[in-house]
Design a protein around this motif. Structure first.
Motif, mmCIF file in Angstrom:
data_model
loop_
_atom_site.group_PDB
_atom_site.id
_atom_site.type_symbol
_atom_site.label_atom_id
_atom_site.label_comp_id
_atom_site.label_asym_id
_atom_site.label_seq_id
_atom_site.Cartn_x
_atom_site.Cartn_y
_atom_site.Cartn_z
ATOM 1 N N ASP A 1 0.896 -1.181 -0.107
ATOM 2 C CA ASP A 1 0.028 -0.139 0.005
ATOM 3 C C ASP A 1 0.909 1.435 -0.140
ATOM 4 O O ASP A 1 2.048 1.227 0.592
ATOM 5 N N ALA A 2 0.547 2.459 -0.478
ATOM 6 C CA ALA A 2 1.064 3.502 -0.654
ATOM 7 C C ALA A 2 1.100 4.185 0.612
ATOM 8 O O ALA A 2 2.109 4.904 1.278
ATOM 9 N N ASP A 3 0.216 3.656 1.707
ATOM 10 C CA ASP A 3 0.425 4.016 3.195
ATOM 11 C C ASP A 3 1.189 3.036 3.774
ATOM 12 O O ASP A 3 0.697 1.828 3.717
ATOM 13 N N PRO A 4 2.306 3.404 4.397
ATOM 14 C CA PRO A 4 3.057 2.277 4.964
ATOM 15 C C PRO A 4 2.527 1.172 6.159
ATOM 16 O O PRO A 4 2.825 0.212 5.986
ATOM 17 N N ALA A 5 1.671 2.031 7.010
ATOM 18 C CA ALA A 5 1.246 1.337 8.080
ATOM 19 C C ALA A 5 0.135 0.482 7.460
ATOM 20 O O ALA A 5 -0.004 -0.945 7.797
ATOM 21 N N ALA A 6 -0.705 0.692 6.618
ATOM 22 C CA ALA A 6 -1.787 0.065 6.068
ATOM 23 C C ALA A 6 -1.011 -1.100 5.412
ATOM 24 O O ALA A 6 -1.800 -2.391 5.312
ATOM 25 N N GLY A 7 -0.055 -0.899 4.585
ATOM 26 C CA GLY A 7 0.622 -1.974 3.701
ATOM 27 C C GLY A 7 1.196 -2.951 4.903
ATOM 28 O O GLY A 7 1.031 -4.299 4.345
ATOM 29 N N ARG A 8 1.901 -2.845 5.817
ATOM 30 C CA ARG A 8 2.204 -3.583 6.579
ATOM 31 C C ARG A 8 1.319 -4.565 7.428
ATOM 32 O O ARG A 8 1.427 -5.649 7.384
ATOM 33 N N ALA A 9 0.215 -3.689 7.792
ATOM 34 C CA ALA A 9 -0.906 -4.689 8.525
ATOM 35 C C ALA A 9 -1.582 -5.304 7.503
ATOM 36 O O ALA A 9 -1.787 -6.693 7.957
ATOM 37 N N PHE A 10 -1.985 -4.997 6.218
ATOM 38 C CA PHE A 10 -2.642 -5.880 5.408
ATOM 39 C C PHE A 10 -1.546 -7.250 5.102
ATOM 40 O O PHE A 10 -2.217 -8.351 5.030
ATOM 41 N N ALA A 11 -0.395 -6.828 4.749
ATOM 42 C CA ALA A 11 0.527 -8.034 4.424
ATOM 43 C C ALA A 11 0.435 -8.969 5.746
ATOM 44 O O ALA A 11 0.437 -10.268 5.356
ATOM 45 N N GLN A 12 0.514 -8.472 6.877
ATOM 46 C CA GLN A 12 0.486 -9.516 8.066
ATOM 47 C C GLN A 12 -0.845 -10.223 8.076
ATOM 48 O O GLN A 12 -1.063 -11.479 8.409
ATOM 49 N N GLU A 13 -1.682 -9.751 7.796
ATOM 50 C CA GLU A 13 -3.193 -10.306 7.546
ATOM 51 C C GLU A 13 -3.135 -11.352 6.782
ATOM 52 O O GLU A 13 -3.907 -12.324 7.005
ATOM 53 N N LEU A 14 -2.225 -11.148 5.588
ATOM 54 C CA LEU A 14 -2.323 -12.424 4.425
ATOM 55 C C LEU A 14 -1.380 -13.292 4.808
ATOM 56 O O LEU A 14 -1.269 -14.226 4.103
ATOM 57 N N GLY A 15 -0.764 -13.266 6.153
ATOM 58 C CA GLY A 15 0.192 -14.336 6.526
ATOM 59 C C GLY A 15 1.569 -14.049 6.173
ATOM 60 O O GLY A 15 2.533 -15.028 6.616
#
Length: 385
Positions: free
Chosen positions: A39-53
């Motif tokens: 994601d262009a938003d670093p926090a959102a990108g990190r969080a979503f990647a972790q949601e995906l495992g």
């Protein structure tokens, strides 16, 4: 079976293309999704990647952080998919190629021909694969269509008619939707909108199926919504290096059309027609005979079609499965390289940086032609003239 490490840049939560790539990459178990800057938003990108495992230390805030984090690892990613806005493709892809990491880039590969040529030369210099996601060429019957043309089932190709027209950007009230707006913004999309977004899928498919490259073209662009700087409708006539004549229409304001990717090929002794919204059927008309309907998954198809068929005859085939064939081809190519062997010839059908370069040259040629009121221009990249 050795699993390859895969990472993704872009394709975050709410992305149109991200889920298709993740399904496709995981389809055959060849790739493990281990890293992402989503994601262009670093926090959102990190969080979503972790949601995906993805592990926390490989859920990155941006692509630069991901590059630095991966390049020093013994288990670094083998392949990265770049699914970001067009204007960022070149910088990201080049950086990962120079780190020795293979790339699958969304189309269009770059926004300028010079950038596209540089990616071709960088991939060659580094000995890396740089592929481009013309994913619809992964459909089984598209590959069978190519095989039929190559073996002469319809004789010499005379005419190709391709379309990619939808109506999902026709509502002027939706102009500020972020998923729509960037596509018509030259700063993010480059010199072309609809032709660069959808039309080049149809143009590449014409070359993929016929085995011919586009040599010259003449185009007419229109912005049916006056607020748009870039075109939302285009008609392109083209001539191919093997003698075929081509006609292409692409639009994002064709209300009532959903996806609209179709291709028709007419030769000396027969014609073929395929539509992405009905991908299980290929229509074949031999000269002087009755129309035949070829069903995906039936017996006696080409090896290319058999390899690309994922479900039994009569069941629906979908876009992620077609994308999955691109990923499977890439996996087989990478595994063969690692083992020091030649890959199965059937896996060499994935689109390459050379294909991406041809598309970028065609985009700029079409823009130039439209500005010159339809003048015929050379559509070949300088590197291939």
């Amino acid at each position: 079976m050795k699993r390859l490490n895969w990472g993704m840049i872009g394709g975050g939560k709410g992305s149109q293309i991200g889920p298709a790539h993740r399904i496709a990459a995981g389809l055959d178990g060849h790739f493990a999704f281990v890293a992402g800057a989503l994601d262009a938003d670093p926090a959102a990108g990190r969080a979503f990647a972790q949601e995906l495992g993805v592990a926390a230390d490989r859920a990155y805030g941006d692509w630069r952080e991901m590059l630095e984090g991966e390049r020093g690892r013994a288990d670094k990613i083998d392949l990265v998919t770049v699914a970001t806005p067009n204007a960022t493709h070149y910088e990201i892809s080049k950086a990962f190629l120079e780190a020795g990491i293979h790339v699958l880039c969304e189309k269009p590969m770059t926004v300028t021909e010079a950038e596209a040529e540089d990616l071709v030369l960088t991939a060659r210099r580094m000995g890396c694969i740089c592929a481009v996601n013309y994913g619809y060429t992964g459909y089984a019957l598209v590959r069978h269509m190519r095989a039929m043309v190559a073996r002469g089932d319809i004789g010499k190709v005379r005419l190709v008619v391709a379309e990619f027209a939808h109506g999902h950007h026709a509502n002027a009230a939706d102009a500020d939707n972020p998923r729509v707006r960037w596509r018509y913004d030259p700063a993010q999309a480059g010199v072309s909108a609809q032709f660069a977004d959808c039309g080049i899928h149809a143009l590449h498919m014409a070359s993929f199926v016929t085995g011919q490259d586009v040599a010259r073209l003449s185009s007419d662009f229109a912005s049916c919504l006056p607020s748009r700087v870039l075109e939302d409708d285009a008609m392109v006539n083209f001539r191919m290096d093997g003698g075929a004549v081509g006609r292409l229409w692409t639009s994002s304001v064709a209300i009532g059309r959903q996806h609209g990717l179709t291709i028709q090929v007419f030769g000396e002794t027969g014609g073929l027609r395929w539509a992405q919204e009905q991908p299980n059927q290929l229509y074949y008309m031999p000269l002087g005979q009755r129309l035949q309907v070829i069903e995906r998954g039936e017996g006696n198809l080409s090896p290319e079609a058999d390899r690309a068929s994922r479900v039994t005859v009569g069941h629906a085939e979908g876009m992620p499965l077609a994308f999955g064939n691109i990923y499977r081809d890439l996996a087989e190519s990478l595994l063969a390289r690692g083992a020091g062997r030649q890959p199965d010839p059937a896996v060499t059908l994935f689109p390459t940086a050379e294909d991406g370069l041809r598309s970028i040259a065609a985009i700029h040629a079409a823009v130039a032609s439209a500005k010159a009121e339809g003048a015929w221009v050379d559509a070949r990249p300088a590197l291939f003239r």
